[in-house]
Design a protein around this motif. Sequence first.
Motif, PDB file in Angstrom:
ATOM      1  N   LEU A 120      15.346  40.768 -56.006  1.00  0.00           N
ATOM      2  CA  LEU A 120      16.624  40.437 -56.176  1.00  0.00           C
ATOM      3  C   LEU A 120      17.141  41.008 -54.396  1.00  0.00           C
ATOM      4  O   LEU A 120      17.197  39.370 -53.799  1.00  0.00           O
ATOM      5  N   VAL A 121      17.124  41.730 -54.097  1.00  0.00           N
ATOM      6  CA  VAL A 121      18.306  42.605 -53.471  1.00  0.00           C
ATOM      7  C   VAL A 121      16.985  42.421 -52.028  1.00  0.00           C
ATOM      8  O   VAL A 121      17.370  41.924 -51.163  1.00  0.00           O
ATOM      9  N   GLY A 122      16.085  42.429 -52.310  1.00  0.00           N
ATOM     10  CA  GLY A 122      14.879  42.279 -51.001  1.00  0.00           C
ATOM     11  C   GLY A 122      15.010  41.149 -50.775  1.00  0.00           C
ATOM     12  O   GLY A 122      14.925  41.024 -49.625  1.00  0.00           O
ATOM     13  N   ALA A 123      14.662  39.978 -51.845  1.00  0.00           N
ATOM     14  CA  ALA A 123      14.693  38.689 -50.656  1.00  0.00           C
ATOM     15  C   ALA A 123      15.942  38.179 -50.875  1.00  0.00           C
ATOM     16  O   ALA A 123      15.903  37.598 -49.450  1.00  0.00           O
ATOM     17  N   SER A 124      16.947  38.734 -51.011  1.00  0.00           N
ATOM     18  CA  SER A 124      18.504  38.069 -50.466  1.00  0.00           C
ATOM     19  C   SER A 124      18.659  38.723 -48.794  1.00  0.00           C
ATOM     20  O   SER A 124      19.185  38.095 -48.251  1.00  0.00           O
ATOM     21  N   LEU A 125      18.311  39.985 -48.907  1.00  0.00           N
ATOM     22  CA  LEU A 125      18.389  40.687 -47.154  1.00  0.00           C
ATOM     23  C   LEU A 125      17.364  40.134 -47.270  1.00  0.00           C
ATOM     24  O   LEU A 125      17.653  39.497 -45.301  1.00  0.00           O
ATOM     25  N   PHE A 126      16.279  39.792 -47.285  1.00  0.00           N
ATOM     26  CA  PHE A 126      15.125  39.035 -46.281  1.00  0.00           C
ATOM     27  C   PHE A 126      15.386  37.727 -45.403  1.00  0.00           C
ATOM     28  O   PHE A 126      15.728  37.361 -44.825  1.00  0.00           O
ATOM     29  N   SER A 153      12.424  31.883 -51.152  1.00  0.00           N
ATOM     30  CA  SER A 153      13.516  30.641 -51.840  1.00  0.00           C
ATOM     31  C   SER A 153      13.108  30.914 -53.241  1.00  0.00           C
ATOM     32  O   SER A 153      13.971  31.465 -54.229  1.00  0.00           O
ATOM     33  N   TYR A 154      12.385  30.612 -54.043  1.00  0.00           N
ATOM     34  CA  TYR A 154      11.397  30.308 -54.986  1.00  0.00           C
ATOM     35  C   TYR A 154      11.313  31.485 -55.915  1.00  0.00           C
ATOM     36  O   TYR A 154      11.783  32.477 -57.099  1.00  0.00           O
ATOM     37  N   LEU A 155      10.908  32.950 -54.747  1.00  0.00           N
ATOM     38  CA  LEU A 155      11.514  33.766 -55.931  1.00  0.00           C
ATOM     39  C   LEU A 155      12.921  34.906 -55.592  1.00  0.00           C
ATOM     40  O   LEU A 155      12.278  35.556 -56.901  1.00  0.00           O
ATOM     41  N   LEU A 156      13.543  34.616 -54.645  1.00  0.00           N
ATOM     42  CA  LEU A 156      14.569  35.197 -54.989  1.00  0.00           C
ATOM     43  C   LEU A 156      15.615  33.796 -55.727  1.00  0.00           C
ATOM     44  O   LEU A 156      16.195  34.520 -56.837  1.00  0.00           O
ATOM     45  N   TYR A 157      15.864  33.595 -55.587  1.00  0.00           N
ATOM     46  CA  TYR A 157      16.190  32.319 -56.641  1.00  0.00           C
ATOM     47  C   TYR A 157      15.801  32.113 -58.048  1.00  0.00           C
ATOM     48  O   TYR A 157      16.199  32.836 -59.346  1.00  0.00           O
ATOM     49  N   GLY A 158      14.386  32.548 -58.648  1.00  0.00           N
ATOM     50  CA  GLY A 158      13.175  33.027 -60.292  1.00  0.00           C
ATOM     51  C   GLY A 158      13.921  34.259 -60.987  1.00  0.00           C
ATOM     52  O   GLY A 158      14.580  34.267 -61.533  1.00  0.00           O
TER      53      GLY A 158
END
Length: 384
Positions: A120-126, A153-158
């Motif tokens: 979650l943190v990694g994808a948000s920062l990315f 965005s799918y990874l993050l939102y999932g």
Amino acid sequence: MTRRVAAGAEFLRSVTGRFSSRLHSERVAAQLGLWLGISFTLAFATGLISHFMQHPPAWLLWPSRPVNLYRITQGLHVIGGLATIPLLLAKLWTVYPKLWQRPLFRSPSHAVERALVLVLVGASLFQLVTGLLNISYAYLWPFSFPAAHYWTSYLLYGALIIHVVNEWAKIRGRIWMREEAEPPAAAAARRRFLGTVVTASGLTALLTVGETYAPLSRLAVLAPRNPHIGPQGVPVNKTAAAAGLTATLRDPGYRLTVTGAVHTDLSLTYTDLQRLPQHTVRLPISCVEGWSVVADWTGIRLRDLMSRAGAASDAVLTVESLQMGGGYRTSEVRWPHWRDPLTVLALQINGSPLAPDHGYPLRLIAPNRPGVLQTKWVTRVIVS
Ligand SMILES: Nc1nc2c(c(=O)[nH]1)N[C@H]1C(S)=C(S)[C@@H](COP(=O)(O)O)O[C@H]1N2
Ligand SMILES: [Mo]
């Protein structure tokens, strides 16, 4: 060796002991989480709209109205994304003591939970970092930004959905916890902190929204694009020189051709185009990077051209430019857009012939359409 391990453990204990600020509380984290949940939902929804407008599956016909729909959704995506940065930084600051939590994993389910937070943190920062760099025209990576931003965005939102479901019981208790349960000093500190974060977020929005909302354009000091700097008062993404067209545009042999599934092929000179019935439409260019600006465009209606050539009413058009390479040298126009009387192949902007950088001799301009699909330097329309 054991001495070193002991020293390490002692160091960790001393660091953890310093996280004494009341602002590292779960209640602050939960409240920031609520705002982040809202802004990520908005970004996800508007991002999907942008993606599927640019890459519609065969069955999907986007409407050409409301005229300003894409302008608004993409403005929300970019300005909202920028305003999310202070929220995310505050959230990470609030929860970072958890990084030092030991043991690292208390149980298999705790390990899964921590792995999820890492994603979650990694994808948000990315998303926020690459998005910010992209609108700042800093292309520092070897991969395709739209594809990476889309799939992440799918990874993050999932991950976000699982995280929220997981934490819901705690979150509910924290956000609506009765005021009295919290010492007054802690409550005041929490409100001050959240107030500062919300102010930073609001200021970010206020100092960038002028790149799409003209009345605030003078305030847009943080926006990478001033919407009124460029030839003829409109910004330019790809200049004629960058597209390798400086010499080509002086060629007197220029023709607009219409070919494919038509009754009559057309081949028109610039003078022919000028002699056809002209229409003026007032439409925005709305770039995927969030800036947009309205102009008066004068030219021939695409639907007039299609009835002249005799195209089927549900034909799909491919508009091609003189440009030899590049991802945006052609675009597809389906019937809701080409039959709309506001869709024109423009010869003029705000009453004068298009500057080379704006697509001279001819460019496409249609309502409710991303800027990347408003093809410049048009030379051919293929009907299928
Ligand atoms: N042929 C061609 N047309 C193009 C582009 C391009 O690279 N090549 N860029 C697009 C993009 S990304 C935008 S935002 C608009 C910008 O139009 P403007 O330069 O007139 O403001 O043109 C679009 N049309
Ligand atoms: Mo764009």
